[in-house]
Design an enzyme around this catalytic site. Structure first.
Site, PDB file in Angstrom:
ATOM      1  N   HIS A  64      17.621  21.292  40.593  1.00 47.65           N
ATOM      2  CA  HIS A  64      16.798  21.937  41.575  1.00 47.65           C
ATOM      3  C   HIS A  64      17.279  21.096  42.801  1.00 47.65           C
ATOM      4  O   HIS A  64      16.980  20.065  43.142  1.00 47.65           O
ATOM      5  CB  HIS A  64      15.253  21.863  41.516  1.00 47.65           C
ATOM      6  CG  HIS A  64      14.877  22.473  40.020  1.00 47.65           C
ATOM      7  ND1 HIS A  64      14.361  23.848  39.864  1.00 47.65           N
ATOM      8  CD2 HIS A  64      14.884  22.139  38.737  1.00 47.65           C
ATOM      9  CE1 HIS A  64      14.407  24.101  38.712  1.00 47.65           C
ATOM     10  NE2 HIS A  64      14.280  23.094  38.008  1.00 47.65           N
ATOM     11  N   ASP A  92      18.240  19.017  34.658  1.00 47.17           N
ATOM     12  CA  ASP A  92      16.989  19.685  35.342  1.00 47.17           C
ATOM     13  C   ASP A  92      16.348  18.634  36.193  1.00 47.17           C
ATOM     14  O   ASP A  92      15.237  18.505  36.232  1.00 47.17           O
ATOM     15  CB  ASP A  92      15.759  19.741  33.964  1.00 47.17           C
ATOM     16  CG  ASP A  92      14.818  20.760  34.544  1.00 47.17           C
ATOM     17  OD1 ASP A  92      14.570  21.131  35.828  1.00 47.17           O
ATOM     18  OD2 ASP A  92      13.669  20.551  33.851  1.00 47.17           O
TER      19      ASP A  92
END
Lengths: 323, 182, 430
Positions: free
Chosen positions: C58, C303
């Site tokens: 992200h 992640d």
């Protein structure tokens, strides 16, 4: 003792020290002059992010009886529901020189976070955090049980004694109950045998690792119990399919006149309040001679006096020898 | 290493307690209205011994109790938190009585000050007197004992220890170098 | 363009050899190569791996530049040995159009630390209601091949089926965030022994496993390719093993933190350990390691989820989910897999570069360290120790679960198409 965050913070000696101190506090509360000068000059902040008038006034009475200055900080209803505000509120309290913060918070771990985040230096007392723990409730419950079951209702007679071998049945919404969690831990530490009774939906996954037994059948769990503690059940749980209806819950897990008759003569009936009369407990049971529900309230003040005394009466830099 | 020497042995302790009991009766003109309150821990045992002697002499049992002064102390924040002792006031109370506070050692006077405060929260005695087994001097407050078993000049570096059969298995008063004791 | 001679490095842990990087490719491989004006990098003892490829990060841009930007996130990636990163779609606005994915792709090019491959949202606004323009994103300059609503599960079985079918046209893959919504409403941590004690609402393993089971069956039914994001439970590994055994075209990833950390850490109530999916039990950790070792799980994906400090410096329930991971991923894998003997360096290269590149259809990444391959590689000191200092992180955020911990395996150099992004253990200019 620096903080009281969980009943697990207390080993047997520390727990007995609180209960024994509470016995002395209870004795002072029988006197005409109930106020003691012990915590003069100390400041106790009651920081309540949830409404709980009874717990707040219990702590307030306890602090005032010990001559501490009390500041009530109700964060409910304001924009204080996000975490950042817990930090900012804590920093404000620190600037005000709080020696102890009694905190009620809707989030499990709220008190823990306040104590360990480095935001404040004072002692933190957990007055209920989410569905985690409520250690002073467990202490007042244990105090009440010891008084009746060990001390035979003679004030001070049980000093120094634990609850070894006493059987306690706790009934109701264990899943969401901080009272149940703290009681299981403390009662186990004190040697009592605890059985949790609830519909399977209201027992947490993982309950089998707790130091207690579980049952789905209330009638059989009443047999041999020395104390029966009914937990508050919120009717809203019904909507989340934890149980089908209030009527069915009450029939299977409520304490009513018939079940009162199943108990031994000496068995006491407890409830942390506030009660849902007619749901988890019938009026017969709540008002019966076995009920210690009113007494639990007054014991709450004595136990909280003891906790504040043990946290605040000693020097800051010398460990008092408890947890 | 702590060096200790004996100041009073059991027979002498017995004698001074008997004398104090007689002084109490003499001063009070009998046992009427007397209430003995021991300051825990050892003051309570001494109060019971005085009461027993008074009973032997006068044939009356004077009320005996205990008054814990912990919560009235002015030095709580200088020590680890103290364990509370039992306060046990005779059922008749202290209003109008002549209360005799009993303690083992009189030193700074701060314990007695705390006891007077504690007592005033419990009622209003007609008079309060103080009886101690040992007065070691070094008062920090304007307080004196009415009845003293033995005056012992000490240095601040020394520590006086009172042993009583009820708690320690034998009667003896010792003085030792404080060293690591305080 | 600078040429580099990597002296005495060990490709995938094999015997020492020299590598010459010139014109963006590996120009020569062999013993005692001539320098010929190249910058010499002393590679004695260092393991050479193809540049790492992250399927799942992200980067927060556009929308939350206070937490991370494409530039800061890709710096962190380069420092961690990566040469390619997939940027997740849950930005603001969501990367659900060709315009947004091209913006992210362009930001990555401008930053120049790693290749940035935007992931496209499966549904408009990741709202789970209607398909985003998957074809337009695939055809854009960003050439999107991986589509995901990560952060949210495509829980509607019909929508999931359509998405799986639709992306076949562009050789795409749906990367599913497997989380049945209803059983995880308000969930705070793994549901088990620890949650029962902490009074935090439980996140049952079954909520993940049920979706994976459904999706592998859907993928088989429509003959599509499925990728499962951040697998976290032993049951999920079993289902994947079963599905692969039946020939389902499914791949899966595991995060470094799920290979190393358990829900015991939640006892601290420290929100640094709050993450989705939650940290699980030790039995789950062991099953994930075994699954990664035997290839049931294809890839390690970070992640990487940076958060601004105010979103973590609060009580557990109010805190955001996620932890940073790009800089610590390789070290975490070394500790969980290499130190334990479960993977050798060839295995690390396979799970952190070769297979993720294949899943993402990245032709220039995850290639063998042989002459002619693009010079995307990283050099690792396998015995180097370093202590994680959040303040020293290249990421704009500080929410690493490894703060203060000493990790094994240090990235010494990273090369993107022959250009050094990390040299002597320090980030260079892009």
């Amino acid at each position: 003792m620096r903080h009281l965050l969980s009943a697990a913070d207390l080993d047997r000696d520390a727990a007995l020290r609180v209960l024994d101190t509470a016995e002395q506090m209870a004795a002072t509360q029988q006197r005409e002059i109930k106020k003691l000068p012990t915590l003069r000059g100390r400041t106790v902040v009651n920081l309540f992010f949830e409404d709980s008038t009874r717990t707040r006034i219990s702590f307030e009475a306890a602090a005032k009886r010990l001559s501490a200055d009390v500041i009530n900080f109700s964060a409910k209803g304001s924009s204080v529901s996000k975490g950042e505000s817990l930090k900012d509120t804590a920093l404000t309290l620190e600037a005000m020189g709080a020696d102890a913060v009694v905190v009620r918070h809707g989030a499990s771990g709220g008190a823990h976070r306040l104590a360990t985040s480095g935001w404040i230096n004072g002692s933190v007392v957990n007055a209920g955090d989410g569905t985690h723990e409520h250690p002073t409730q467990a202490l007042l419950d244990a105090f009440t049980m010891r008084h009746h079951l060990v001390g035979q209702r003679e004030p001070g007679a049980a000093t120094g004694e634990d609850l070894a071998g006493r059987k306690v049945t706790i009934v109701g919404d264990v899943l969401h109950s901080r009272v149940a969690r703290s009681n299981v831990l403390l009662l186990h530490t004190l040697g009592a045998e605890v059985t949790l009774v609830a519909p399977p939906t209201l027992l947490p996954v993982g309950v089998q690792t707790w130091p207690c037994a579980t049952s789905y059948d209330l009638d059989s769990a009443l047999e041999g119990a020395d104390a029966v503690m009914m937990l508050r059940v919120q009717v809203e749980r019904m909507n989340a399919a934890y149980f089908p209806s209030a009527r069915e819950y009450s029939r299977r897990y409520g304490l009513d006149a018939r079940r009162l008759r199943l108990m031994a003569e000496h068995t006491i009936v407890m409830h942390p309040g506030p009660m849902n009369r007619g749901l988890e407990i019938s009026a017969d049971a709540a008002d019966s001679a076995r009920s210690t529900i009113v007494e639990q309230v007054s014991n709450g003040v004595s136990v909280r006096m003891a906790v504040l005394y043990l946290l605040l009466a000693g020097s800051d830099d010398v460990d008092g020898g408890t947890a | 290493m702590t060096r200790a020497r004996t100041l009073l042995e059991a027979p002498e302790i017995g004698r001074v307690l008997t004398r104090i009991a007689h002084e109490l009766l003499e001063r009070n003109k009998g046992a009427e209205g007397l209430v003995l309150l021991g300051i825990p821990t050892r003051g309570v045992a001494l109060a019971h011994r005085l009461a027993a002697t008074i009973a032997d002499v006068e044939g009356t049992q004077v009320p005996v109790g205990a008054i814990d002064v912990t919560m009235y102390r002015d030095d709580l924040r200088h020590h680890p938190v103290r364990t509370l002792e039992r306060t046990d006031i005779p059922t008749a109370g202290v209003d109008g009585a002549t209360v005799v506070l009993v303690d083992d050692v009189l030193f700074s006077g701060r314990t007695v000050r705390a006891a007077l405060d504690a007592l005033s929260d419990l009622g209003r005695p007609r008079a309060v007197r103080l009886a101690v087994l040992v007065d070691r001097g070094h008062r920090e407050l304007p307080i004196r004992a009415d009845h003293v078993g033995k005056n012992l000049p000490t240095s601040l570096a020394e520590r006086v220890r009172v042993l009583l059969a009820e708690h320690d298995g034998r009667d003896e008063v010792l003085i030792e170098d404080a060293g690591d004791q305080r | 363009m600078t040429t580099y001679l990597l002296r005495g490095v060990r490709p995938l842990g094999a015997d020492p050899v020299d590598l010459l990087l010139a014109d963006g490719v590996i120009a020569d491989v062999g013993p005692d190569l001539a320098a010929d004006g190249a910058v010499i990098v002393d590679g004695a003892g260092l393991v050479a791996l193809p540049g790492l490829v992250d399927l799942h990060a992200h980067l927060r841009e556009p929308g939350r530049e206070d937490a991370e930007t494409v530039a800061s996130g890709t710096r962190a990636a380069a420092a961690g040995g990566f040469t390619a990163v997939h940027a997740m779609a849950n930005t603001s606005p969501v990367a659900d159009t060709a315009g947004v994915v091209e913006q992210v792709w362009r930001l990555g090019r401008e930053a120049g630390w790693v290749d940035v491959h935007p992931v496209g949202a499966v549904t408009v606004g990741i709202a789970g209601e209607r398909l985003a323009e998957l074809g337009a994103m695939a055809d854009s300059a960003a050439r999107v091949r991986v589509f995901s609503d990560d952060g949210h599960c495509v829980s509607d079985a019909v929508l999931m089926r359509r998405a799986l079918e639709y992306v076949k046209a562009s050789d795409g893959v749906i990367a599913q965030h497997a989380q049945e919504p209803r059983p995880t409403e308000g969930a705070q941590m793994h549901e088990g022994d620890v949650s029962s004690v902490l009074g935090l609402a439980g996140w049952p393993a079954v909520a993940e496993e049920a979706i994976i089971a459904r999706d592998v069956l859907l993928a088989q039914h429509v003959g599509s390719r499925l990728h499962v994001c951040h697998v976290s439970t032993a049951g999920s590994v079993e289902i994947l093993r079963w599905a692969k055994g039946r020939g389902v075209d499914v791949t899966a990833e595991v995060t470094p933190h799920h290979l190393l950390l358990t829900d015991e850490l939640v006892r601290t109530y420290d929100p640094r350990y709050k993450v989705n999916p939650p940290l699980r039990s030790d039995a789950d950790v062991q099953a994930l390691r075994a699954g990664l070792a035997d290839g049931t799980i294809d890839a390690v994906a970070t992640d990487h989820a940076p958060h601004a400090s105010e979103d973590k410096d609060c009580e557990w329930a109010a805190a955001a989910m996620g932890m940073t991971g790009l800089e610590t991923a390789l070290s975490a894998v070394v500790e969980a897999m290499v130190d334990t003997g479960l993977l050798d360096w060839a295995g690390v290269a396979d799970r952190m570069s070769v297979r993720p590149a294949r899943i993402g259809r990245l032709e220039h990444q995850g290639q063998p360290l042989t002459v002619g391959s693009p010079a995307n590689l990283t050099l690792v000191d396998p015995v180097g120790r370093w202590q994680v200092d959040p303040a020293a992180s290249a990421s704009a955020s500080r929410n690493t679960p490894f703060a203060g911990r000493t990790l094994h395996g240090r990235v010494i150099a990273t090369f993107l198409r022959g250009r050094a992004t990390v040299l002597d253990g320090e980030l260079t200019g892009p």
